[in-house]
Write a protein that holds these residues in place. Structure first.
Motif, short mmCIF file in Angstrom:
data_model
loop_
_atom_site.label_atom_id
_atom_site.label_comp_id
_atom_site.label_asym_id
_atom_site.label_seq_id
_atom_site.Cartn_x
_atom_site.Cartn_y
_atom_site.Cartn_z
N TRP A 237 0.90 -1.10 -0.09
CA TRP A 237 -0.10 -0.02 0.00
C TRP A 237 0.94 1.42 0.00
O TRP A 237 2.03 1.30 0.67
CB TRP A 237 -0.98 -0.24 1.18
CG TRP A 237 -1.99 -1.07 1.27
CD1 TRP A 237 -2.09 -2.04 0.26
CD2 TRP A 237 -2.79 -1.46 2.22
NE1 TRP A 237 -3.33 -2.90 0.59
CE2 TRP A 237 -3.62 -2.43 1.89
CE3 TRP A 237 -3.05 -0.67 3.74
CZ2 TRP A 237 -4.72 -2.98 2.76
CZ3 TRP A 237 -3.98 -1.48 4.62
CH2 TRP A 237 -4.79 -2.52 4.06
N HIS A 259 1.63 -5.28 -6.93
CA HIS A 259 0.82 -5.97 -6.46
C HIS A 259 0.22 -5.18 -5.16
O HIS A 259 1.07 -4.75 -4.40
CB HIS A 259 1.23 -7.23 -6.15
CG HIS A 259 0.25 -8.30 -5.86
ND1 HIS A 259 -0.95 -8.37 -6.47
CD2 HIS A 259 0.14 -9.06 -4.75
CE1 HIS A 259 -1.52 -9.52 -5.79
NE2 HIS A 259 -1.11 -9.70 -4.69
N ASN A 260 -1.25 -5.10 -4.90
CA ASN A 260 -1.53 -4.42 -3.89
C ASN A 260 -1.34 -2.98 -3.69
O ASN A 260 -1.23 -2.26 -2.55
CB ASN A 260 -1.18 -5.06 -2.42
CG ASN A 260 -1.49 -6.47 -2.27
OD1 ASN A 260 -0.40 -7.24 -2.13
ND2 ASN A 260 -2.75 -6.81 -2.41
N ASP A 262 -2.57 0.04 -3.72
CA ASP A 262 -3.76 1.15 -3.70
C ASP A 262 -2.86 2.39 -3.66
O ASP A 262 -1.63 2.53 -3.28
CB ASP A 262 -4.27 0.98 -2.39
CG ASP A 262 -4.98 -0.49 -2.31
OD1 ASP A 262 -5.23 -1.04 -3.41
OD2 ASP A 262 -5.33 -0.81 -1.45
N ASP A 283 -3.71 -0.82 -8.26
CA ASP A 283 -4.80 -1.53 -7.54
C ASP A 283 -5.67 -0.12 -7.42
O ASP A 283 -6.01 0.54 -8.13
CB ASP A 283 -4.32 -2.06 -6.14
CG ASP A 283 -5.47 -3.44 -5.75
OD1 ASP A 283 -6.53 -2.87 -5.71
OD2 ASP A 283 -4.92 -4.22 -5.46
N ASP A 284 -6.62 -0.26 -6.24
CA ASP A 284 -7.66 0.80 -6.06
C ASP A 284 -7.11 2.11 -5.76
O ASP A 284 -5.96 2.13 -5.15
CB ASP A 284 -8.55 0.46 -4.71
CG ASP A 284 -9.22 -0.75 -5.07
OD1 ASP A 284 -9.64 -1.15 -6.12
OD2 ASP A 284 -9.38 -1.55 -3.91
N HIS A 317 -8.03 -0.13 -10.02
CA HIS A 317 -9.04 -0.88 -10.22
C HIS A 317 -10.34 -0.50 -9.87
O HIS A 317 -11.54 -0.33 -10.46
CB HIS A 317 -9.09 -2.07 -9.19
CG HIS A 317 -7.86 -2.94 -9.19
ND1 HIS A 317 -7.52 -4.20 -8.78
CD2 HIS A 317 -7.11 -3.07 -10.65
CE1 HIS A 317 -6.47 -4.61 -9.24
NE2 HIS A 317 -5.98 -4.32 -10.30
#
Length: 461
Positions: A237, A259-260, A262, A283-284, A317
């Motif tokens: 993150w 990966h991951n 955010d 990601d988000d 995402h």
């Protein structure tokens, strides 16, 4: 012995710099506080943030930093942070150029200021992020590698300027795959958290866990400002305010496609503003969290009073995600006047996700004035059975359902979508009071509304 000598020399250097600063008449005023009143469709307290404009400056070059020498740079940053903290407030100055370092631990009343053209480059050697610190992994507390930038129980902290924080990724990237030993370590952490094992005993630094650190974690901090900087790459993150109060993020450019990755993960954090930021994520973009299962129930601190406005998302995402780590509850979230760039690879604009293990609540979510291109999924998604890889990894030790209610979306423009809303509520605890107004899309691939277990859904064109 060498470490002790270096520590003593650094302490001596801090004293010399402080005496020199005061004798030369340099500004040594303590950090001041500003406040901002934010309009929202709920009662929103003023947000307090630090102002370092009258504080002394502590260039890392005055503390022995030499470009190309990581050891000297890291020692100088630590000494400058200590000096600014002891002065009652100060800005640690990262000058133009590239500066290679390991972890940076902020202290109260300290502003890490990156001048234009400055790049603070973080090495990807895990040893540079030891000893382990009190942190989290996907909503569970543990002791893990230090975040690259870490503040713990600090008050009045900031990262500002026109420079860049950048992570080297060669090693961290090899940890993205989540092999079986890593998943077994996650299983062990989940079981310890479920059983209430003290956090101090949840040591996750070993040869197989490979739990990647956050880039910036502000842990249990108050009065936080991030303004103007660029953040590039992240092991995990990217920006994680955890159990914080009074947080302002503005004018940031965040790029991380691992990966991951955010962009921002407010978790159990209250009274927060995110404005005029640009996100380009793997990601988000904005992922609102509030802890996982037993840990969050123990901490009992909802994420509350969060405003996001005037932001642009180039990739990600979801524009706004809530969950799935939301066991402490999420309420009073307002996103307004945000734009998703054409060609962005987006799933949903708003996605609320939970499962039978989370408990907690999602309440009073307002999103308005959103412009976007096409979505691979839809405008709104709400799902109550999102478990990802955890479904078969670990059992449900304690079942608690999530209350989801009072969701308001208004003034959306988008091109192609698969659906307008897909709401898959729980039969025992349906989703309640979902309101969509003035939602304009050019084309819908399938059914406009896919709903199960929803009470009081309102759609007004």
């Amino acid at each position: 012995m060498k470490t002790t000598i270096m520590t003593n020399l650094n302490n001596l250097l801090v004293v010399i710099i402080l005496l020199t600063t005061m004798s030369c008449g340099t500004k040594t005023k303590p950090v001041q506080q500003q406040s901002i009143k934010v309009n929202a469709p709920f009662e929103m307290p003023e947000i307090i943030y630090p102002d370092f404009s009258e504080c002394a400056k502590f260039p890392i070059t005055d503390f022995g930093a030499v470009q190309g020498d990581q050891q000297l740079i890291s020692a100088a940053i630590t000494a400058a942070i200590d000096a600014a903290n002891q002065a009652g407030g100060g800005s640690v100055i990262i000058p133009e150029g590239e500066w290679l370092t390991g972890k940076v631990h902020l202290k109260s009343n300290v502003n890490l200021h990156l001048e234009k053209g400055a790049v603070l480059l973080f090495n990807d050697n895990p040893d540079d992020y030891l000893p382990a610190v009190h942190t989290t992994w996907e909503g569970m507390e543990c002791y893990n590698y230090s975040p690259l930038v870490y503040a713990y129980e600090c008050k009045n902290v900031a990262i500002t300027g026109e420079g860049e924080l950048k992570a080297k990724m060669d090693l961290w990237r090899t940890w993205f795959s989540r092999p079986r030993p890593h998943m077994n370590s996650l299983k062990r952490l989940y079981e310890m958290a479920s059983a209430g094992v003290p956090v101090e005993e949840r040591i996750m630094v070993n040869d197989t866990a490979n739990l990647r650190p956050h880039f910036i974690q502000l842990n249990r901090c108050e009065n936080v400002l991030l303004d103007g900087i660029k953040v590039t790459n992240s092991p995990f993150w990217t920006i994680h305010p955890y159990l914080c109060k009074n947080v302002v993020l503005r004018n940031l450019k965040v790029f991380a496609h691992g990966h991951n990755n955010d962009g921002v993960d407010p978790e159990m954090t209250q009274n927060m503003l995110v404005e005029d930021c640009e996100f380009d994520q793997g990601d988000d973009a904005i992922a609102v969290k509030s802890g996982r299962n037993q840990d969050a129930w123990r901490l009992n601190t909802p994420t509350r009073n969060l405003v996001i406005r005037n932001c642009t998302v180039k990739n990600g995402h979801q524009l706004l995600a809530v969950g799935s780590e939301m066991s402490g509850g999420v309420e009073n979230v307002f996103m307004d006047s945000c734009t998703v760039a054409d060609g962005a690879n987006m799933f949903h604009l708003v996605f609320l996700k939970t499962n039978e293990r989370r408990g907690g609540f999602i309440n009073n979510i307002h999103v308005s004035n959103i412009k976007a291109d096409k979505m691979s999924e839809g405008i709104l998604g709400i799902e109550t059975d999102v478990l990802y890889q955890w479904r078969n990894l670990v059992p449900t030790y304690e079942r608690r359902l999530t209350t989801i209610s009072n969701i308001y979306l208004e003034n959306f423009e988008a091109n192609d979508v698969k659906f307008i809303s897909r709401i898959l509520g729980n039969e025992e605890l349906p989703v309640k009071n979902v309101n969509l107004k003035n939602i304009s899309v050019k084309s819908v691939e399938g059914e406009e509304f896919i709903h199960e277990n929803v009470l009081n859904f309102n759609f007004e064109k």
